[in-house]
Design a protein around this motif. Structure first.
Motif, PDB file in Angstrom:
ATOM      1  N   LEU A 256     -28.095 -13.230  23.056  1.00 39.77           N
ATOM      2  CA  LEU A 256     -28.965 -13.370  21.884  1.00 39.77           C
ATOM      3  C   LEU A 256     -28.526 -12.453  20.751  1.00 39.77           C
ATOM      4  O   LEU A 256     -28.444 -12.859  19.599  1.00 39.77           O
ATOM      5  CB  LEU A 256     -30.392 -13.024  22.317  1.00 39.77           C
ATOM      6  CG  LEU A 256     -31.478 -13.180  21.281  1.00 39.77           C
ATOM      7  CD1 LEU A 256     -31.620 -14.642  20.934  1.00 39.77           C
ATOM      8  CD2 LEU A 256     -32.782 -12.648  21.821  1.00 39.77           C
ATOM      9  N   ILE A 293     -37.578  -4.729  23.127  1.00 39.67           N
ATOM     10  CA  ILE A 293     -38.068  -4.846  21.749  1.00 39.67           C
ATOM     11  C   ILE A 293     -36.967  -5.369  20.830  1.00 39.67           C
ATOM     12  O   ILE A 293     -37.215  -6.239  19.973  1.00 39.67           O
ATOM     13  CB  ILE A 293     -38.610  -3.479  21.269  1.00 39.67           C
ATOM     14  CG1 ILE A 293     -39.898  -3.166  22.045  1.00 39.67           C
ATOM     15  CG2 ILE A 293     -38.887  -3.493  19.773  1.00 39.67           C
ATOM     16  CD1 ILE A 293     -40.406  -1.767  21.862  1.00 39.67           C
ATOM     17  N   ALA A 295     -34.582  -7.296  21.701  1.00 37.99           N
ATOM     18  CA  ALA A 295     -34.447  -8.732  21.997  1.00 37.99           C
ATOM     19  C   ALA A 295     -35.509  -9.540  21.248  1.00 37.99           C
ATOM     20  O   ALA A 295     -35.213 -10.590  20.676  1.00 37.99           O
ATOM     21  CB  ALA A 295     -34.556  -8.974  23.499  1.00 37.99           C
ATOM     22  N   ILE A 296     -36.756  -9.034  21.231  1.00 40.38           N
ATOM     23  CA  ILE A 296     -37.827  -9.747  20.513  1.00 40.38           C
ATOM     24  C   ILE A 296     -37.483  -9.837  19.031  1.00 40.38           C
ATOM     25  O   ILE A 296     -37.580 -10.908  18.412  1.00 40.38           O
ATOM     26  CB  ILE A 296     -39.179  -9.017  20.664  1.00 40.38           C
ATOM     27  CG1 ILE A 296     -39.600  -8.956  22.129  1.00 40.38           C
ATOM     28  CG2 ILE A 296     -40.261  -9.716  19.851  1.00 40.38           C
ATOM     29  CD1 ILE A 296     -40.814  -8.095  22.356  1.00 40.38           C
ATOM     30  N   ALA A 299     -34.756 -12.312  18.396  1.00 36.12           N
ATOM     31  CA  ALA A 299     -35.198 -13.701  18.580  1.00 36.12           C
ATOM     32  C   ALA A 299     -36.048 -14.151  17.398  1.00 36.12           C
ATOM     33  O   ALA A 299     -35.980 -15.294  16.970  1.00 36.12           O
ATOM     34  CB  ALA A 299     -35.977 -13.828  19.885  1.00 36.12           C
ATOM     35  N   LEU A 300     -36.864 -13.237  16.849  1.00 35.28           N
ATOM     36  CA  LEU A 300     -37.778 -13.635  15.778  1.00 35.28           C
ATOM     37  C   LEU A 300     -37.106 -13.633  14.407  1.00 35.28           C
ATOM     38  O   LEU A 300     -37.345 -14.521  13.593  1.00 35.28           O
ATOM     39  CB  LEU A 300     -38.985 -12.699  15.741  1.00 35.28           C
ATOM     40  CG  LEU A 300     -39.978 -12.826  16.893  1.00 35.28           C
ATOM     41  CD1 LEU A 300     -41.105 -11.839  16.706  1.00 35.28           C
ATOM     42  CD2 LEU A 300     -40.525 -14.235  16.992  1.00 35.28           C
ATOM     43  N   TYR A 301     -36.314 -12.612  14.141  1.00 33.54           N
ATOM     44  CA  TYR A 301     -35.819 -12.447  12.774  1.00 33.54           C
ATOM     45  C   TYR A 301     -34.335 -12.734  12.607  1.00 33.54           C
ATOM     46  O   TYR A 301     -33.870 -12.923  11.484  1.00 33.54           O
ATOM     47  CB  TYR A 301     -36.132 -11.022  12.281  1.00 33.54           C
ATOM     48  CG  TYR A 301     -37.616 -10.791  12.224  1.00 33.54           C
ATOM     49  CD1 TYR A 301     -38.376 -11.324  11.188  1.00 33.54           C
ATOM     50  CD2 TYR A 301     -38.271 -10.085  13.225  1.00 33.54           C
ATOM     51  CE1 TYR A 301     -39.732 -11.156  11.146  1.00 33.54           C
ATOM     52  CE2 TYR A 301     -39.640  -9.896  13.194  1.00 33.54           C
ATOM     53  CZ  TYR A 301     -40.366 -10.438  12.145  1.00 33.54           C
ATOM     54  OH  TYR A 301     -41.723 -10.283  12.111  1.00 33.54           O
ATOM     55  N   PRO A 303     -32.275 -15.023  14.892  1.00 34.54           N
ATOM     56  CA  PRO A 303     -32.008 -15.798  16.112  1.00 34.54           C
ATOM     57  C   PRO A 303     -30.550 -16.199  16.269  1.00 34.54           C
ATOM     58  O   PRO A 303     -30.157 -16.594  17.353  1.00 34.54           O
ATOM     59  CB  PRO A 303     -32.911 -17.027  15.962  1.00 34.54           C
ATOM     60  CG  PRO A 303     -33.295 -17.088  14.543  1.00 34.54           C
ATOM     61  CD  PRO A 303     -33.212 -15.705  13.999  1.00 34.54           C
TER      62      PRO A 303
ATOM     63  N   ARG B  83     -44.494 -17.204  15.121  1.00 30.42           N
ATOM     64  CA  ARG B  83     -43.145 -17.206  14.586  1.00 30.42           C
ATOM     65  C   ARG B  83     -42.163 -17.752  15.608  1.00 30.42           C
ATOM     66  O   ARG B  83     -41.233 -18.487  15.262  1.00 30.42           O
ATOM     67  CB  ARG B  83     -42.772 -15.768  14.208  1.00 30.42           C
ATOM     68  CG  ARG B  83     -41.829 -15.713  13.061  1.00 30.42           C
ATOM     69  CD  ARG B  83     -41.314 -14.326  12.794  1.00 30.42           C
ATOM     70  NE  ARG B  83     -40.044 -14.479  12.120  1.00 30.42           N
ATOM     71  CZ  ARG B  83     -39.911 -14.552  10.802  1.00 30.42           C
ATOM     72  NH1 ARG B  83     -40.968 -14.442  10.029  1.00 30.42           N
ATOM     73  NH2 ARG B  83     -38.725 -14.710  10.265  1.00 30.42           N
ATOM     74  N   ILE B  91     -36.561 -20.018  21.596  1.00 31.42           N
ATOM     75  CA  ILE B  91     -37.024 -18.726  21.102  1.00 31.42           C
ATOM     76  C   ILE B  91     -38.239 -18.194  21.892  1.00 31.42           C
ATOM     77  O   ILE B  91     -38.254 -17.019  22.262  1.00 31.42           O
ATOM     78  CB  ILE B  91     -37.309 -18.801  19.581  1.00 31.42           C
ATOM     79  CG1 ILE B  91     -36.023 -19.195  18.831  1.00 31.42           C
ATOM     80  CG2 ILE B  91     -37.828 -17.487  19.041  1.00 31.42           C
ATOM     81  CD1 ILE B  91     -34.892 -18.217  18.932  1.00 31.42           C
TER      82      ILE B  91
END
Lengths: 327, 308
Positions: A256, A293, A295-296, A299-301, A303, B83, B91
């Motif tokens: 990721l 964190i 990874a989150i 993934a969100l901002y 990807p 999101r 995701i």
């Protein structure tokens, strides 16, 4: 498998491949120069690259987001333990263990590949847990305690390290290069079509199940090879570690952060993950929480990972499959 | 044997509460929360912290934990899951796996690894039992938990079927776009559904803390149990979730008769068998149903003509 038509490569890609070849040659001479500690760490790095490349092949190129590849990491190690216990020589058995695990992957593929996204993710995880529970019944493994690959102690530690290092380097190169070749063939284009829209892929005549099955087995054998190598370098086999879901978290993080579905992304991700572990690994749980964190956030901002950053600056993706296949 | 059966059924109440949250998220928000088990552990350790370190009484700690977890669910949906959902199917899986790793290790760093239990704080409830005719002892705590589980799932069922909010939830889960055309804000519905789901995870965590030991790393196994209960019972119905939880509980406690290791393995195997059975049914339906398949094998075409 007929080769798909490929477009000519960009000059920068040729440079990159040349550079990688030189790097591999340099790495191959390293055990004669570097210290034992560096060699050990590099073995781990090569194993991480293998995990990342294999998981990217599965999730990034074929859209099979598995949370259960640790089943094959553990099984590779377990098969190695069993084979060595039966009196076979350890080093060649690393390959044999991966082949045996491939048979298990083939059998499982009939079942798991019929499932959809989220179901597939959890089912693969439950299967990994099931296999772990079954392996723990084996008297050699002694339940939670685990066992050791004592046969390796018969070798001189320096020789053992050297052999493992060269094996790990060779296998990493084979996996990276093999993925490169595979993705440029027909199956590479087909798997990406399935990832993007399975129904559409089936409607243009792709045998979707067969393509997914091949990719699944290849990725599983790759994980088993890396898992058996990891066991040979770590010596101790503990079911809870070898079959642990943390491997999936690591694979996911590397792929990721590097850039899922890109060729170079997972390799960058593995390098970054290795560096992070070297720098922050001493912080233990806080470090692992931080990995989660990051990874989150990615993934969100972000990807598309680090490769995405590169693309956002208007540059071409290095070693792009899309360009090569003219997609 | 009968003893294990009763224990298994009572255990099923706990599993169904754990599973109900996962099922609600999946059914309404179309979101598989792989950190569901870790959120349950957060609820467990949170209530333990309230009781042990903050000196709150157990009933108050339960209320505070449930409220806190509901708020957490709402915020998670608002700031993270919404999101994530916009980014396709990949995701959410990546985000919740990362969230799970962050929660596990964060709780480990904050609370330490020693196993803890609320059992010591609920007086003699944790061991007292009733004797049934036939010399079978039934623990009071499991009975109360089962009753709570049935009550909670029943209340949730009424909420979903009898209220305006429930109607909005069902409309959103059927077709979010059509629901928004009818004046329902799907995002609001999703946030409240997530609040309920995470509060349910918190309740399951409190149950866990009362009946057993909790470690920061118990979450993944709880997620697996929850998912097993959901799949065994069938996705999308609370009654199914209750039945799934009970089946899982019974299978596990019958497996435990043989050996403790078999217990969990038996649950996995039943789950895989049910999943395999469903897949076979879908495959058979794709090829014209069981009767057609059977008729082809037996070479009796008249069998296929009958309606299923």
């Amino acid at each position: 498998m007929t080769p798909a038509q490929t477009l000519p490569m960009a000059a920068s890609d040729r440079w990159l491949i040349g550079l990688a070849c030189v790097g591999v040659l340099l790495l191959a001479t390293l055990p004669w120069l570097g210290s034992a500690l560096i060699v050990d760490k590099l073995i781990y790095l090569f194993i991480l690259v293998m995990f990342a490349v294999m998981w990217n092949l599965l999730a990034g190129y074929a859209g099979l987001v598995s949370v259960g590849q640790q089943a094959f990491i553990g099984l590779g190690g377990y098969a190695l333990i069993r084979l060595v216990d039966a009196g076979f020589p350890p080093f060649p058995m690393i390959l044999a263990a991966a082949v045996l695990t491939g048979v298990v992957a083939w059998a499982l593929s009939w079942f798991v590949l019929r499932m959809k996204a989220g179901e597939f993710a959890i089912a693969t995880w439950v299967i990994a847990e099931t296999i772990r529970s079954i392996v723990m019944f084996d008297p050699i493994v002694q339940g939670e305690t685990g066992t050791s690959l004592l046969a390796l102690n018969a070798y001189d530690p320096d020789l053992r390290r050297m052999v493992l290092y060269l094996m790990a380097l060779t296998m990493m190169v084979v996996m990276v290069w093999g993925t490169w070749v595979l993705l440029q063939r027909r199956i590479g284009a087909e798997s990406q079509a399935i990832r993007d829209d399975e129904d559409a892929a089936a409607s243009v005549g792709i045998s979707t199940f067969q393509v997914k099955q091949r990719i699944y087995i290849i990725a599983s054998v790759g994980c088993a090879l890396a898992g058996a190598l990891w066991l040979a370098s770590a010596i101790t086999f503990q079911p809870r570690t070898s079959f642990g879901v943390q491997w999936s978290v690591f694979m996911l993080f590397m792929v990721l952060v590097g850039g899922i579905g890109t060729f170079i992304g997972p390799i960058l991700g593995a390098l970054l993950f290795f560096a992070l572990q070297e720098i922050f690994g001493d912080f233990g749980a806080w470090y692992l929480a931080g990995i989660g964190i990051v990874a989150i956030l990615f993934a969100l901002y972000l990807p598309r990972g680090l490769v995405g950053l590169w693309l956002d600056r208007g540059r071409d993706e290095p070693l792009s499959m899309r360009k090569r296949l003219g997609l | 044997m009968l003893d294990s059966l009763i224990q298994g059924i009572l255990l099923g109440g706990y599993y169904s509460v754990l599973a109900a949250g996962l099922s609600l998220m999946f059914g309404v928000v179309r979101f598989i929360n792989l950190a569901h088990g870790d959120m349950a552990v957060l609820g467990a350790l949170g209530s333990l912290w309230l009781v042990q370190s903050a000196g709150v009484t157990v009933p108050l700690a339960i209320v505070l934990t449930l409220l806190g977890m509901a708020a957490l669910g709402w915020l998670m949906q608002r700031f993270i899951f919404e999101r994530a959902l916009a980014g396709g199917f990949l995701i959410p899986i990546l985000v919740t796996i990362g969230l799970g790793a962050a929660l596990q290790n964060g709780m480990f760093a904050a609370f330490g690894s020693d196993t803890k239990s609320l059992g010591a704080h609920i007086g003699n409830l944790s061991w007292s039992s009733w004797e049934l005719p036939g010399g079978i002892f039934v623990g009071q705590l499991p009975v109360y938990m089962f009753a709570t589980a049935v009550l909670v799932l029943g209340a949730l069922h009424l909420l979903l079927t009898r209220t305006a909010f429930g109607r909005a939830v069902r409309a959103t889960s059927t077709d979010a776009e059509a629901a928004s055309l009818c004046g329902v804000d799907p995002r609001k519905v999703h946030r409240w559904a997530a609040a309920i789901a995470v509060a349910l995870a918190g309740l399951a965590g409190i149950f866990l803390a009362m009946r057993a030991q909790v470690t920061p790393f118990s979450g993944p196994m709880m997620l697996i149990f929850a998912f097993e209960a959901v799949v065994i019972g069938g996705i999308g119905s609370l009654r199914g979730t209750l039945i799934g939880g009970i089946v899982l509980g019974v299978v596990q406690s019958l497996g435990a008769l043989i050996s403790p290791q078999i217990s969990i393995l038996a649950g996995h195997l039943v789950f895989l068998a049910v999943l395999g059975w469903r897949l076979m049914q879908t495959t058979a339906a794709d090829r014209g149903g069981w009767r057609t398949a059977l008729a082809a094998v037996l070479n009796k075409p008249d069998l296929a003509r009958r309606k299923v």
